[in-house]
Design an enzyme around this catalytic site. Sequence first.
Site, mmCIF file in Angstrom:
data_model
loop_
_atom_site.group_PDB
_atom_site.id
_atom_site.type_symbol
_atom_site.label_atom_id
_atom_site.label_comp_id
_atom_site.label_asym_id
_atom_site.label_seq_id
_atom_site.Cartn_x
_atom_site.Cartn_y
_atom_site.Cartn_z
ATOM 1 N N THR A 126 0.809 -1.226 0.000
ATOM 2 C CA THR A 126 0.000 0.000 0.000
ATOM 3 C C THR A 126 0.841 1.276 0.000
ATOM 4 O O THR A 126 1.931 1.318 0.586
ATOM 5 C CB THR A 126 -0.913 0.009 1.251
ATOM 6 O OG1 THR A 126 -1.472 1.318 1.415
ATOM 7 C CG2 THR A 126 -0.148 -0.323 2.529
ATOM 8 N N GLU A 128 0.270 3.671 1.741
ATOM 9 C CA GLU A 128 0.381 4.150 3.126
ATOM 10 C C GLU A 128 1.785 3.921 3.678
ATOM 11 O O GLU A 128 2.192 4.573 4.622
ATOM 12 C CB GLU A 128 -0.644 3.449 4.019
ATOM 13 C CG GLU A 128 -2.088 3.792 3.717
ATOM 14 C CD GLU A 128 -2.543 5.125 4.312
ATOM 15 O OE1 GLU A 128 -2.025 5.514 5.357
ATOM 16 O OE2 GLU A 128 -3.398 5.771 3.682
ATOM 17 N N TYR A 151 -1.227 0.192 10.753
ATOM 18 C CA TYR A 151 -1.577 -0.492 9.498
ATOM 19 C C TYR A 151 -0.390 -0.463 8.539
ATOM 20 O O TYR A 151 0.038 -1.485 8.000
ATOM 21 C CB TYR A 151 -2.794 0.207 8.865
ATOM 22 C CG TYR A 151 -3.056 -0.182 7.428
ATOM 23 C CD1 TYR A 151 -3.681 -1.386 7.114
ATOM 24 C CD2 TYR A 151 -2.683 0.660 6.370
ATOM 25 C CE1 TYR A 151 -3.925 -1.757 5.782
ATOM 26 C CE2 TYR A 151 -2.921 0.303 5.042
ATOM 27 C CZ TYR A 151 -3.547 -0.901 4.752
ATOM 28 O OH TYR A 151 -3.780 -1.257 3.445
ATOM 29 N N LYS A 155 2.029 -3.476 7.148
ATOM 30 C CA LYS A 155 2.122 -3.742 5.709
ATOM 31 C C LYS A 155 3.571 -3.678 5.226
ATOM 32 O O LYS A 155 3.951 -4.373 4.287
ATOM 33 C CB LYS A 155 1.268 -2.722 4.935
ATOM 34 C CG LYS A 155 -0.225 -3.019 4.971
ATOM 35 C CD LYS A 155 -0.559 -4.172 4.029
ATOM 36 C CE LYS A 155 -2.047 -4.378 3.879
ATOM 37 N NZ LYS A 155 -2.394 -5.406 2.905
HETATM 38 P P1 NAP Z 1 -11.249 -4.905 2.352
HETATM 39 O O1 NAP Z 1 -12.458 -4.570 1.575
HETATM 40 O O2 NAP Z 1 -11.136 -4.393 3.751
HETATM 41 O O3 NAP Z 1 -11.128 -6.492 2.381
HETATM 42 C C1 NAP Z 1 -10.233 -7.122 3.254
HETATM 43 C C2 NAP Z 1 -10.619 -8.562 3.384
HETATM 44 O O4 NAP Z 1 -9.709 -9.188 4.295
HETATM 45 C C3 NAP Z 1 -12.020 -8.807 3.941
HETATM 46 O O5 NAP Z 1 -12.703 -9.656 3.059
HETATM 47 C C4 NAP Z 1 -11.771 -9.501 5.264
HETATM 48 O O6 NAP Z 1 -12.666 -10.538 5.553
HETATM 49 C C5 NAP Z 1 -10.421 -10.145 5.038
HETATM 50 N N1 NAP Z 1 -9.786 -10.431 6.322
HETATM 51 C C6 NAP Z 1 -9.548 -9.591 7.351
HETATM 52 N N2 NAP Z 1 -8.995 -10.247 8.383
HETATM 53 C C7 NAP Z 1 -8.882 -11.542 7.993
HETATM 54 C C8 NAP Z 1 -8.400 -12.718 8.635
HETATM 55 N N3 NAP Z 1 -7.920 -12.693 9.872
HETATM 56 N N4 NAP Z 1 -8.427 -13.875 7.936
HETATM 57 C C9 NAP Z 1 -8.941 -13.926 6.692
HETATM 58 N N5 NAP Z 1 -9.430 -12.842 6.029
HETATM 59 C C10 NAP Z 1 -9.395 -11.665 6.684
HETATM 60 O O7 NAP Z 1 -9.920 -4.438 1.592
HETATM 61 P P2 NAP Z 1 -9.754 -4.097 0.033
HETATM 62 O O8 NAP Z 1 -10.066 -2.674 -0.177
HETATM 63 O O9 NAP Z 1 -10.406 -5.135 -0.793
HETATM 64 O O10 NAP Z 1 -8.174 -4.210 -0.121
HETATM 65 C C11 NAP Z 1 -7.562 -5.437 -0.456
HETATM 66 C C12 NAP Z 1 -6.136 -5.414 0.045
HETATM 67 O O11 NAP Z 1 -5.429 -4.347 -0.562
HETATM 68 C C13 NAP Z 1 -5.995 -5.216 1.542
HETATM 69 O O12 NAP Z 1 -4.901 -5.979 1.970
HETATM 70 C C14 NAP Z 1 -5.685 -3.747 1.683
HETATM 71 O O13 NAP Z 1 -4.961 -3.472 2.862
HETATM 72 C C15 NAP Z 1 -4.861 -3.512 0.435
HETATM 73 N N6 NAP Z 1 -4.906 -2.170 -0.103
HETATM 74 C C16 NAP Z 1 -6.109 -1.585 -0.352
HETATM 75 C C17 NAP Z 1 -6.146 -0.313 -0.898
HETATM 76 C C18 NAP Z 1 -7.464 0.345 -1.216
HETATM 77 O O14 NAP Z 1 -7.465 1.556 -1.475
HETATM 78 N N7 NAP Z 1 -8.565 -0.390 -1.270
HETATM 79 C C19 NAP Z 1 -4.953 0.342 -1.207
HETATM 80 C C20 NAP Z 1 -3.735 -0.299 -0.972
HETATM 81 C C21 NAP Z 1 -3.727 -1.571 -0.444
HETATM 82 P P3 NAP Z 1 -14.112 -10.311 6.174
HETATM 83 O O15 NAP Z 1 -14.957 -9.964 4.994
HETATM 84 O O16 NAP Z 1 -14.359 -11.641 6.749
HETATM 85 O O17 NAP Z 1 -14.003 -9.193 7.158
#
Ligand code: NAP
Length: 323
Positions: A126, A128, A151, A155
């Site tokens: 990320t 971040e 966070y 990461k």
């Molecule tokens: P998100 O919507 O928050 O989805 C995260 C997923 O991780 C959720 O489905 C959650 O499951 C699952 N999770 C959390 N804790 C877990 C655990 N202990 N075991 C198994 N699964 C678990 O995030 P996103 O926006 O799709 O982002 C995807 C990834 O990219 C993340 O790693 C995020 O940090 C990274 N990222 C995102 C952005 C952005 O702008 N969106 C930017 C940079 C990086 P539940 O549904 O069960 O809660």
Amino acid sequence: MKKTALITGILGQDGPYLAKLLLEKDYKVYGLIRRYSNPNFENLEFLGISDRIEYVSGDMTDEASLINIIKLTQPTEVYNLAAQSFVGSSWDQSKLTTEVNSLGVLYILNAIKLFSPLTKFYQASTSEMFGNSSNEGIQTEETSFHPRSPYAIAKLYAYWMTINFKESYGLFCANGILFNHESPIRGKEFVTRKISDGVAKIKLGLSDKIRLGNIDSKRDWGFAGNYVEAMWLMLQQEKADNYIVSTGESHSIKNFLEIAFDHVGISDWEKHVTIDPNFKRPAELHVLQGKSDKAKNVLKWIPKVKFEELVKMMVDADLQRLR
Ligand code: NAP
């Protein structure tokens, strides 16, 4: 032979978009879900693919479950999208954030190393991680890191562990350093969705106010549906590498508000927004803006959806849901 992919975080925002892309490419897609009494498949249903995924039960904090899943599925590719991904909560739940976002990645890398070493691994890193390290300019793959939240620190551990497994064991491990990306299925705790949902509710007379923290923060916002293509492209290269994925433009939360309210015909938006100091973070990040030239040149990836289009897409989807 049919390619197989394991996606962790399948129920989140990026998981469903990536799964849809891979299904279109004829992959068999495994989705890791945690044990829930009532799991929420809404995002996969929004994209019409909830019954096309093979679900496997596990948790990023449970090493044995990850080992079993890797052994059982022997995937061609693993996309590790699971995370405690909300920066704000990472101060309140720093241990959990570290366990999921750091140790979980170590567990899955070890499982690949031991039981499926030909599997290609993608880590969701990320912007971040840059923190305020280069506030004057644009961040590139060479910019130094200065994470400003639990966070981002967790990461950064995962980012380096991913590189370390590549360098130490010759595994195919890639980091996508993604800047913010949003969509109609973004979690409602994130500011963009909070605004799109709030604006739709105000337009429909269901609410009157949106409560926000620092609206001067600037981010480089793209469309999630577009960013998952870059993830896939990273694993189709000869060599694993790290890539920034961004639009190269940054906009303030205030800009987001103006466009969203204007889209539904409300011009006096300030009267519907309350600045609540409780939403301010212990350490703020003021500007993030990424240069994705490497992704453009090597992966031939470009961001397709412009900022204004993204805001309108999100507001329209929330209006439709609420109606
Ligand atoms: P998100 O919507 O928050 O989805 C995260 C997923 O991780 C959720 O489905 C959650 O499951 C699952 N999770 C959390 N804790 C877990 C655990 N202990 N075991 C198994 N699964 C678990 O995030 P996103 O926006 O799709 O982002 C995807 C990834 O990219 C993340 O790693 C995020 O940090 C990274 N990222 C995102 C952005 C952005 O702008 N969106 C930017 C940079 C990086 P539940 O549904 O069960 O809660």
